[in-house]
Scaffold this active site. Sequence first.
Site, PDB file in Angstrom:
ATOM      1  N   ASP A  95      -8.333 -30.877  22.855  1.00  0.00           N
ATOM      2  CA  ASP A  95      -7.814 -32.245  22.854  1.00  0.00           C
ATOM      3  C   ASP A  95      -6.828 -32.544  21.736  1.00  0.00           C
ATOM      4  O   ASP A  95      -6.204 -33.598  21.739  1.00  0.00           O
ATOM      5  CB  ASP A  95      -8.957 -33.260  22.828  1.00  0.00           C
ATOM      6  CG  ASP A  95      -9.853 -33.134  21.599  1.00  0.00           C
ATOM      7  OD1 ASP A  95      -9.718 -32.146  20.848  1.00  0.00           O
ATOM      8  OD2 ASP A  95     -10.691 -34.028  21.395  1.00  0.00           O
ATOM      9  N   ASN A  96      -6.680 -31.655  20.768  1.00  0.00           N
ATOM     10  CA  ASN A  96      -5.706 -31.832  19.683  1.00  0.00           C
ATOM     11  C   ASN A  96      -5.761 -30.589  18.813  1.00  0.00           C
ATOM     12  O   ASN A  96      -6.440 -29.610  19.158  1.00  0.00           O
ATOM     13  CB  ASN A  96      -5.991 -33.092  18.846  1.00  0.00           C
ATOM     14  CG  ASN A  96      -7.446 -33.327  18.497  1.00  0.00           C
ATOM     15  OD1 ASN A  96      -8.028 -34.340  18.876  1.00  0.00           O
ATOM     16  ND2 ASN A  96      -8.065 -32.383  17.785  1.00  0.00           N
ATOM     17  N   CYS A 155      -8.412 -37.436  18.945  1.00  0.00           N
ATOM     18  CA  CYS A 155      -9.253 -37.316  20.137  1.00  0.00           C
ATOM     19  C   CYS A 155      -9.070 -38.446  21.141  1.00  0.00           C
ATOM     20  O   CYS A 155      -8.778 -38.209  22.311  1.00  0.00           O
ATOM     21  CB  CYS A 155     -10.722 -37.275  19.725  1.00  0.00           C
ATOM     22  SG  CYS A 155     -11.153 -36.074  18.459  1.00  0.00           S
ATOM     23  N   LYS A 175     -18.383 -36.314  25.511  1.00  0.00           N
ATOM     24  CA  LYS A 175     -17.782 -37.370  24.697  1.00  0.00           C
ATOM     25  C   LYS A 175     -16.926 -38.313  25.535  1.00  0.00           C
ATOM     26  O   LYS A 175     -16.093 -37.876  26.327  1.00  0.00           O
ATOM     27  CB  LYS A 175     -16.941 -36.704  23.605  1.00  0.00           C
ATOM     28  CG  LYS A 175     -16.217 -37.649  22.666  1.00  0.00           C
ATOM     29  CD  LYS A 175     -15.711 -36.819  21.502  1.00  0.00           C
ATOM     30  CE  LYS A 175     -14.571 -37.458  20.763  1.00  0.00           C
ATOM     31  NZ  LYS A 175     -14.127 -36.636  19.625  1.00  0.00           N
ATOM     32  N   HIS A 215     -15.640 -41.886  23.959  1.00  0.00           N
ATOM     33  CA  HIS A 215     -14.735 -42.312  22.886  1.00  0.00           C
ATOM     34  C   HIS A 215     -13.657 -43.287  23.367  1.00  0.00           C
ATOM     35  O   HIS A 215     -12.609 -43.423  22.746  1.00  0.00           O
ATOM     36  CB  HIS A 215     -14.083 -41.078  22.243  1.00  0.00           C
ATOM     37  CG  HIS A 215     -13.739 -41.281  20.790  1.00  0.00           C
ATOM     38  ND1 HIS A 215     -12.946 -40.403  20.077  1.00  0.00           N
ATOM     39  CD2 HIS A 215     -14.087 -42.266  19.920  1.00  0.00           C
ATOM     40  CE1 HIS A 215     -12.813 -40.814  18.840  1.00  0.00           C
ATOM     41  NE2 HIS A 215     -13.500 -41.945  18.715  1.00  0.00           N
ATOM     42  N   ARG A 274      -7.574 -38.560  25.071  1.00  0.00           N
ATOM     43  CA  ARG A 274      -8.427 -38.838  26.226  1.00  0.00           C
ATOM     44  C   ARG A 274      -7.886 -40.005  27.053  1.00  0.00           C
ATOM     45  O   ARG A 274      -7.969 -39.996  28.286  1.00  0.00           O
ATOM     46  CB  ARG A 274      -9.858 -39.101  25.756  1.00  0.00           C
ATOM     47  CG  ARG A 274     -10.501 -37.840  25.224  1.00  0.00           C
ATOM     48  CD  ARG A 274     -11.666 -38.068  24.266  1.00  0.00           C
ATOM     49  NE  ARG A 274     -11.842 -36.888  23.457  1.00  0.00           N
ATOM     50  CZ  ARG A 274     -12.569 -35.826  23.813  1.00  0.00           C
ATOM     51  NH1 ARG A 274     -13.223 -35.847  24.956  1.00  0.00           N
ATOM     52  NH2 ARG A 274     -12.649 -34.787  23.025  1.00  0.00           N
ATOM     53  N   LYS A 276      -4.877 -31.426  13.092  1.00  0.00           N
ATOM     54  CA  LYS A 276      -5.263 -32.686  13.737  1.00  0.00           C
ATOM     55  C   LYS A 276      -4.903 -33.882  12.857  1.00  0.00           C
ATOM     56  O   LYS A 276      -5.074 -33.848  11.634  1.00  0.00           O
ATOM     57  CB  LYS A 276      -6.770 -32.678  14.000  1.00  0.00           C
ATOM     58  CG  LYS A 276      -7.329 -33.996  14.533  1.00  0.00           C
ATOM     59  CD  LYS A 276      -8.846 -33.907  14.645  1.00  0.00           C
ATOM     60  CE  LYS A 276      -9.466 -35.229  15.070  1.00  0.00           C
ATOM     61  NZ  LYS A 276     -10.944 -35.156  15.136  1.00  0.00           N
ATOM     62  N   HIS A 302     -16.428 -29.604  17.536  1.00  0.00           N
ATOM     63  CA  HIS A 302     -16.227 -30.719  16.598  1.00  0.00           C
ATOM     64  C   HIS A 302     -17.363 -30.733  15.573  1.00  0.00           C
ATOM     65  O   HIS A 302     -18.509 -30.450  15.886  1.00  0.00           O
ATOM     66  CB  HIS A 302     -16.220 -32.024  17.402  1.00  0.00           C
ATOM     67  CG  HIS A 302     -15.721 -33.226  16.681  1.00  0.00           C
ATOM     68  ND1 HIS A 302     -16.364 -33.770  15.592  1.00  0.00           N
ATOM     69  CD2 HIS A 302     -14.642 -34.016  16.917  1.00  0.00           C
ATOM     70  CE1 HIS A 302     -15.695 -34.841  15.189  1.00  0.00           C
ATOM     71  NE2 HIS A 302     -14.643 -35.010  15.967  1.00  0.00           N
ATOM     72  N   ASP A 308     -13.572 -29.940  22.026  1.00  0.00           N
ATOM     73  CA  ASP A 308     -13.278 -30.983  21.045  1.00  0.00           C
ATOM     74  C   ASP A 308     -12.873 -30.358  19.707  1.00  0.00           C
ATOM     75  O   ASP A 308     -13.684 -29.694  19.050  1.00  0.00           O
ATOM     76  CB  ASP A 308     -14.518 -31.857  20.864  1.00  0.00           C
ATOM     77  CG  ASP A 308     -14.210 -33.216  20.267  1.00  0.00           C
ATOM     78  OD1 ASP A 308     -13.050 -33.446  19.883  1.00  0.00           O
ATOM     79  OD2 ASP A 308     -15.123 -34.054  20.203  1.00  0.00           O
ATOM     80  N   ASP A 309     -11.611 -30.553  19.316  1.00  0.00           N
ATOM     81  CA  ASP A 309     -11.094 -30.071  18.031  1.00  0.00           C
ATOM     82  C   ASP A 309     -10.976 -28.547  17.952  1.00  0.00           C
ATOM     83  O   ASP A 309     -10.963 -27.978  16.854  1.00  0.00           O
ATOM     84  CB  ASP A 309     -11.950 -30.570  16.857  1.00  0.00           C
ATOM     85  CG  ASP A 309     -11.750 -32.050  16.555  1.00  0.00           C
ATOM     86  OD1 ASP A 309     -10.929 -32.680  17.232  1.00  0.00           O
ATOM     87  OD2 ASP A 309     -12.432 -32.564  15.655  1.00  0.00           O
TER      88      ASP A 309
END
Length: 543
Positions: free
Chosen positions: A333-334, A77, A138, A140, A81, A387, A227, A39-40
């Site tokens: 994810d980004n 994010c 996660k 989301h 997803r 991001k 993250h 994540d991130d």
Amino acid sequence: MRRFQEGLLPLCLVLVIGACRTHAGADVERPNILLLVADDLGYADLGIYGSDIRTPNIDALARRGMRFTQFHTAPMCAPTRAMLLSGNNNHVAGMGIQGGGSGAFAGIPGYEGHLSDRVAPLPGLLRDAGYHTYTVGKWHLGYERDQSPMAAGFERSFNLLNGAGNHFDAVGFHEGGSRYREDGEETTYPTGRYSTDLYTDRLIEFIASNRGDGRPFFAFAAYTSPHWPLQVPAEELDRYAGRYDRGYDALREERFASLKRAGIVPADATLPPRNDAIAPWETLSPERRREESRKMELYAAMVENLDGHVGRLIDYLKASGLYDNTLIVFMADNGAAAEDFYNVGEFRDYLRAHYDNRYENMGQPNSFVSYGPAWAEAGSAPFSRHKGYTREGGIVAPMIVAGPGVASQDVIDRSYLTVMDLAPTFIEIAGAAYPADGSARPMLGESVAGYLAGRADRIHDEAYTTLVLHGGRAFVRQGRWKLVTLEPPFSEEAFELFDVEADPGETRNLAGEEPETYRELLALWRTKRAELGIVLQSDLASP
């Protein structure tokens, strides 16, 4: 790959799930699929991509397979997803706006804030094809039970529903704290457990629960690390003490040079100009430099910790005899994250009332530290921005694929592909089927299974088009050309044109030099926008 024993073949042939056949018709054992999402994580944050951060387990995975340098996601994010689990555009999948479903976009298709009924979620398709389906981490993609991982087709799950949360408890970053679901029902977080450790344990538990029943699994580890908030177990707080005292400007240049040495960035590439909105390191006070350096130390420790838990998963697969038949995909994810809600934004008051960010407390469970845009742009070194942006720095992420069906080892691949390509790839590999009865929109991603196996020489042709709008920023990509905006509010007049193969840093706007290409991509934007149901803020304001 190990073949089924002849005595089992007749049974397999009559199973409704068709579990024993590939698309080519050969009777083979289908691979397990392990999808790992960081994540991130920044583009330049893995050792194998040129980072100084220690990631030996992920590096070893990359040497076993393929590293992609042009893997594209959405800029945030939740849209990523939604695209990942649907093989479709974020608007078709219901995530036109992260956290959508309210405000001016309430009730508008494409802005539901959860997976829409226009897509067929990947987990359900694999489940119907005979796979066990598990997820941790996660989610989301919706808070209600009918929007949960179980509703999307996961058999077992333990997930954070929010976009972020404390890594040790459920205090979260806004009123009400963090929410969790286990196997479809709301549950509590075991206070004191570190998120990455807990999620890894639970996923191993899920896989072990059905081990030996002859069915493959699809396991989705949606880690919440690295993250923000930047937190690690106490014994890991000082792993990188003093490493980043030279500052973010120096790190950005160092990362760019190391990306070149690693072969991720071409040797003739140039570093884009630094963002003038970021204060030069040398202008910061000694105290501010001390605090900033600590942020990056904590972030690096989180990445190394994540690598350790990826190693635990791989060790479990090896010890269980599952490793050789498990396709493993690791991705982010980004782009690197720049948000700092402790100091800016609507959650500031809540965070300051519940957390203590004094220097001596940074990284502890009751701190809520983010590393901000300066370090984020160092993590996105070969590109511009981070991001949230549709510049390459916001949408190009690391991805590694290794295991059965991957013909090459220790290969760096520069092919353009998107997060939408993963769902059709997994569907093909699993021998599953996407609905052909019109109950779901056709996927926009394309399977890369043939390319991974060496049966195809390309992923997309030159006509393949990708389009994303999110948060007032948009891009259209076709071949080497990219039409993109920088800052909201969105306006077609703000589109710039870049040749991102020759200029990945997006430094030279060619709209004036290539007017025909500009007009063609603008026409594509207008056509595709209508097809995808993209609604602009200006549309809502119209009488």
